[in-house]
Every structure is written in structure tokens, then in C-alpha cells.
Design a protein around this motif. Structure first.
Motif, mmCIF file in Angstrom:
data_model
loop_
_atom_site.group_PDB
_atom_site.id
_atom_site.type_symbol
_atom_site.label_atom_id
_atom_site.label_comp_id
_atom_site.label_asym_id
_atom_site.label_seq_id
_atom_site.Cartn_x
_atom_site.Cartn_y
_atom_site.Cartn_z
ATOM 1 N N ALA A 1 7.168 7.597 -1.590
ATOM 2 C CA ALA A 1 7.994 6.550 -2.188
ATOM 3 C C ALA A 1 7.753 5.193 -1.529
ATOM 4 O O ALA A 1 7.763 4.158 -2.209
ATOM 5 C CB ALA A 1 9.467 6.916 -2.086
ATOM 6 N N GLU A 2 7.501 5.191 -0.212
ATOM 7 C CA GLU A 2 7.241 3.922 0.485
ATOM 8 C C GLU A 2 5.965 3.272 -0.047
ATOM 9 O O GLU A 2 5.923 2.063 -0.279
ATOM 10 C CB GLU A 2 7.111 4.157 1.990
ATOM 11 N N LYS B 1 4.555 3.780 -3.005
ATOM 12 C CA LYS B 1 4.788 3.372 -4.385
ATOM 13 C C LYS B 1 5.542 2.042 -4.446
ATOM 14 O O LYS B 1 5.191 1.139 -5.209
ATOM 15 C CB LYS B 1 5.580 4.463 -5.115
ATOM 16 N N LYS B 2 6.557 1.912 -3.610
ATOM 17 C CA LYS B 2 7.343 0.676 -3.575
ATOM 18 C C LYS B 2 6.491 -0.489 -3.078
ATOM 19 O O LYS B 2 6.534 -1.591 -3.640
ATOM 20 C CB LYS B 2 8.564 0.869 -2.670
ATOM 21 N N PHE B 3 5.703 -0.243 -2.049
ATOM 22 C CA PHE B 3 4.840 -1.293 -1.497
ATOM 23 C C PHE B 3 3.830 -1.766 -2.538
ATOM 24 O O PHE B 3 3.642 -2.963 -2.744
ATOM 25 C CB PHE B 3 4.102 -0.784 -0.249
ATOM 26 N N ALA C 1 3.999 -1.536 -5.807
ATOM 27 C CA ALA C 1 4.667 -2.235 -6.910
ATOM 28 C C ALA C 1 4.951 -3.682 -6.524
ATOM 29 O O ALA C 1 4.704 -4.608 -7.306
ATOM 30 C CB ALA C 1 5.956 -1.516 -7.291
ATOM 31 N N THR C 2 5.446 -3.887 -5.320
ATOM 32 C CA THR C 2 5.743 -5.235 -4.840
ATOM 33 C C THR C 2 4.456 -6.048 -4.706
ATOM 34 O O THR C 2 4.397 -7.214 -5.102
ATOM 35 C CB THR C 2 6.468 -5.165 -3.482
#
Length: 109
Positions: A75-76, A78-80, A82-83
Motif C-alpha cells: 500500500a505504501e 501504491k500511494k507513493f 499515485a502521488t
């Protein structure tokens, strides 16, 4: 006494006839008219085929490299990514939009 036996026999006969009709209707609807053709099973391949899709953009590749350097997973990561992708896409149109606007013909009123 004879009437009771006759009534029981009639009820049993009616029950058997109704069950037989129900089974006949069910069997007729579930049995196909023709048998399906017998086909050979699909051959087993050693490795799954690679996905055919849109090639990754330079932005995506760069964001993935940065996530790898930071050793992000799940998840980390994926979030990184996306940002990172949003930031890169927001910066890209700003540099390409100015020349396009400068070359557009002016409207006459």
C-alpha cells in the motif's frame, strides 16, 4: 374397511402419478437435445503469457524506480506512485501548454 383401503390406494396412485410427472418435466428441461461435442483439454503451458497492454510511460517508470530506491512495497508503494504520477502529470502540461497557446490563431470579433 374396504373403503379405507381403496381411498389409501387411490391417494398413493395419485401421489405416484404426480411425482412421475414432476420428474419427467424436470428431466426434460435439464437434458440437452444433443450431446456437446467432446473436445480435447487445453494444453498446459509452462509459463503464463505476458500481459499485452499499454506500455508504461516514462513518468510511470521513473516513479517505479524511485519507489524501488525507497524500498516501498504494498500500500505504501501504491500511494507513493499515485502521488508521484499526479505530481509529474501536473507539471508536464504546464510546460507543454504554453507553446500550444502561443501558436493558436486569434479569434476575430
Amino acid at each position: 374397511m374396504n373403503m379405507i383401503k381403496t381411498a389409501i390406494a387411490a391417494a398413493a396412485l395419485a401421489f405416484a402419478a404426480s411425482v412421475g410427472a414432476a420428474v419427467a418435466q424436470t428431466a426434460a428441461t435439464t437434458t440437452p437435445a444433443t450431446k456437446p461435442a467432446v473436445t480435447a483439454p487445453a494444453p498446459v503451458t509452462a509459463a503464463p503469457k505476458a500481459k499485452i497492454g499499454v506500455p508504461k510511460t516514462e513518468i510511470s517508470i521513473q516513479c517505479s524506480k524511485e519507489a524501488d530506491e525507497k524500498k516501498l512495497h504494498g500500500a505504501e508503494r501504491k500511494k507513493f506512485r499515485a502521488t508521484c504520477m499526479k505530481a509529474a502529470k501536473a507539471a508536464a502540461p504546464a510546460t507543454t501548454a504554453a507553446p500550444a497557446a502561443a501558436t493558436a490563431p486569434a479569434k476575430k470579433n
